[in-house]
Scaffold this active site. Structure first.
Site, PDB file in Angstrom:
ATOM      1  N   ARG A 123      37.679  34.374  41.182  1.00 15.37           N
ATOM      2  CA  ARG A 123      38.551  34.821  40.085  1.00 15.37           C
ATOM      3  C   ARG A 123      39.815  35.433  40.667  1.00 15.37           C
ATOM      4  O   ARG A 123      39.751  36.371  41.468  1.00 15.37           O
ATOM      5  CB  ARG A 123      37.812  35.851  39.232  1.00 15.37           C
ATOM      6  CG  ARG A 123      38.559  36.327  37.988  1.00 15.37           C
ATOM      7  CD  ARG A 123      37.695  37.334  37.249  1.00 15.37           C
ATOM      8  NE  ARG A 123      38.304  37.803  36.021  1.00 15.37           N
ATOM      9  CZ  ARG A 123      38.307  39.072  35.613  1.00 15.37           C
ATOM     10  NH1 ARG A 123      37.747  40.006  36.363  1.00 15.37           N
ATOM     11  NH2 ARG A 123      38.870  39.410  34.481  1.00 15.37           N
ATOM     12  N   PHE A 128      47.042  41.742  39.089  1.00 17.63           N
ATOM     13  CA  PHE A 128      45.843  42.470  38.678  1.00 17.63           C
ATOM     14  C   PHE A 128      44.864  42.555  39.851  1.00 17.63           C
ATOM     15  O   PHE A 128      44.922  43.511  40.618  1.00 17.63           O
ATOM     16  CB  PHE A 128      45.195  41.800  37.467  1.00 17.63           C
ATOM     17  CG  PHE A 128      44.002  42.537  36.914  1.00 17.63           C
ATOM     18  CD1 PHE A 128      43.909  43.924  36.996  1.00 17.63           C
ATOM     19  CD2 PHE A 128      42.959  41.839  36.309  1.00 17.63           C
ATOM     20  CE1 PHE A 128      42.804  44.604  36.489  1.00 17.63           C
ATOM     21  CE2 PHE A 128      41.856  42.510  35.797  1.00 17.63           C
ATOM     22  CZ  PHE A 128      41.768  43.888  35.887  1.00 17.63           C
ATOM     23  N   GLN A 131      38.990  38.559  42.987  1.00 16.49           N
ATOM     24  CA  GLN A 131      37.586  38.960  42.924  1.00 16.49           C
ATOM     25  C   GLN A 131      36.693  37.959  43.637  1.00 16.49           C
ATOM     26  O   GLN A 131      36.869  36.748  43.519  1.00 16.49           O
ATOM     27  CB  GLN A 131      37.148  39.086  41.455  1.00 16.49           C
ATOM     28  CG  GLN A 131      35.715  39.581  41.266  1.00 16.49           C
ATOM     29  CD  GLN A 131      35.381  39.834  39.806  1.00 16.49           C
ATOM     30  OE1 GLN A 131      36.272  40.108  38.996  1.00 16.49           O
ATOM     31  NE2 GLN A 131      34.109  39.753  39.463  1.00 16.49           N
ATOM     32  N   ASN A 170      31.499  45.064  38.343  1.00 15.71           N
ATOM     33  CA  ASN A 170      30.210  45.323  37.712  1.00 15.71           C
ATOM     34  C   ASN A 170      30.170  44.746  36.302  1.00 15.71           C
ATOM     35  O   ASN A 170      31.160  44.224  35.800  1.00 15.71           O
ATOM     36  CB  ASN A 170      29.898  46.827  37.706  1.00 15.71           C
ATOM     37  CG  ASN A 170      30.930  47.632  36.927  1.00 15.71           C
ATOM     38  OD1 ASN A 170      31.336  47.268  35.839  1.00 15.71           O
ATOM     39  ND2 ASN A 170      31.351  48.765  37.501  1.00 15.71           N
ATOM     40  N   PHE A 181      36.350  43.511  44.087  1.00 21.55           N
ATOM     41  CA  PHE A 181      37.707  43.015  43.856  1.00 21.55           C
ATOM     42  C   PHE A 181      38.696  43.824  44.674  1.00 21.55           C
ATOM     43  O   PHE A 181      38.424  44.960  45.080  1.00 21.55           O
ATOM     44  CB  PHE A 181      38.078  43.036  42.368  1.00 21.55           C
ATOM     45  CG  PHE A 181      38.044  44.388  41.707  1.00 21.55           C
ATOM     46  CD1 PHE A 181      39.148  45.231  41.734  1.00 21.55           C
ATOM     47  CD2 PHE A 181      36.917  44.809  41.016  1.00 21.55           C
ATOM     48  CE1 PHE A 181      39.137  46.469  41.109  1.00 21.55           C
ATOM     49  CE2 PHE A 181      36.873  46.048  40.388  1.00 21.55           C
ATOM     50  CZ  PHE A 181      37.994  46.880  40.433  1.00 21.55           C
ATOM     51  N   LEU A 190      40.954  51.440  35.352  1.00 19.64           N
ATOM     52  CA  LEU A 190      39.625  51.154  35.900  1.00 19.64           C
ATOM     53  C   LEU A 190      38.969  52.382  36.529  1.00 19.64           C
ATOM     54  O   LEU A 190      37.789  52.347  36.877  1.00 19.64           O
ATOM     55  CB  LEU A 190      39.719  50.043  36.956  1.00 19.64           C
ATOM     56  CG  LEU A 190      40.281  48.705  36.480  1.00 19.64           C
ATOM     57  CD1 LEU A 190      40.327  47.712  37.629  1.00 19.64           C
ATOM     58  CD2 LEU A 190      39.469  48.137  35.318  1.00 19.64           C
ATOM     59  N   HIS A 194      34.738  51.810  37.909  1.00 17.53           N
ATOM     60  CA  HIS A 194      34.427  51.014  39.106  1.00 17.53           C
ATOM     61  C   HIS A 194      34.550  51.900  40.341  1.00 17.53           C
ATOM     62  O   HIS A 194      35.465  52.721  40.437  1.00 17.53           O
ATOM     63  CB  HIS A 194      35.382  49.821  39.220  1.00 17.53           C
ATOM     64  CG  HIS A 194      35.276  48.851  38.085  1.00 17.53           C
ATOM     65  ND1 HIS A 194      34.462  47.742  38.127  1.00 17.53           N
ATOM     66  CD2 HIS A 194      35.869  48.841  36.860  1.00 17.53           C
ATOM     67  CE1 HIS A 194      34.568  47.074  36.987  1.00 17.53           C
ATOM     68  NE2 HIS A 194      35.414  47.729  36.202  1.00 17.53           N
TER      69      HIS A 194
END
Length: 243
Positions: A123, A128, A131, A170, A181, A190, A194
């Site tokens: 991903r 951003f 991942q 997660n 990531f 976040l 995370h």
């Protein structure tokens, strides 16, 4: 066995307090004001000795400098399709999040369905994150930790304060496995969700190349972004990263 050095600080501090109190109260008692001043002086000395006897906290080398101690370091040799694009080096903060770092380090030594070597970044979202870490299914629905399928959120001490920070992906509270990531911008929303455990300290250009790769549906790269090799690197004595 590990013996804390704090006991040494305490012993010296206790001697200082004892000598100071003895010198104050061995003299002829004075007025109530003098007694009050003496008691305040004793309290101040006790507080200072306690303060300087405290151990370092949360992996900070110097609380005033925001320097994080590097305990471990991992590398990923990356390729997009058949083209090798370089190495990413990740500094890890095991003093702050020891269980999370241990999980990442151990998986970096393994391959196939047991570790990161040969797995993909599945991903990629520009501005951003990128991942990866799903070495069992390769699509973001798999992966596992060294402790079992999932393990708990260790803490949220470190924040997503800019690009190149490494954090656990997660599926909600206490569902960490092997997926992770790397941020490419500040992602403060976040924080508290995370667990941040490391930072890319070499190969930022490689992360950018991955970020710029062409994507298809579901933010999946059109060409496989593969960790061709992974492993552990030595850490220099006193090595730190600015928080």
């Amino acid at each position: 066995a590990v013996v804390s050095t704090q006991s040494g600080h305490y012993g010296r501090g206790h001697m200082v307090i004892t000598a100071f109190v003895t010198s104050l109260f061995s003299k002829r008692p004075g007025s109530k004001l003098v007694k009050a001043i003496k008691l305040c002086s004793v309290g101040a000395v006790c507080f200072l000795v306690y303060l300087f006897a405290l151990p370092a906290n949360n992996g900070l080398v110097d609380a005033g400098k925001n320097d994080l101690k590097v305990t471990d370091k991992v590398y990923f040799d990356m390729a997009i399709g058949d083209e090798a694009i370089g190495r990413i080096e990740i500094s890890l903060f095991g003093t702050v999040v020891p269980r999370t770092v241990k999980n990442f380090v151990e998986l970096s030594k393994r391959e196939g369905k047991e570790g990161y070597k040969g797995s993909k970044f599945h991903r990629v979202i520009k501005d951003f994150v990128i991942q990866g870490g799903d070495f069992t299914r390769g699509d973001g629905t798999g992966g596992k930790s060294i402790y079992g399928d999932k393990f708990e959120d260790e803490n949220f001490t470190l924040k997503h304060v800019g690009p190149m920070w490494m954090s656990m992906a997660n599926a909600g509270k206490h569902t960490n496995g092997s997926q992770f990531f790397i941020t490419t911008v500040t992602t403060s929303w976040l924080d508290g969700k995370h667990v941040v455990f490391g930072k890319v300290t070499k190969g930022e250009d490689v992360v950018k190349k991955i970020e710029e790769t062409k994507k298809g549906r579901g933010d999946k790269p059109q060409q496989d972004v593969v960790i061709k090799d992974s492993g552990v690197l030595p850490v220099s004595e006193g090595e730190t990263v600015t928080k």
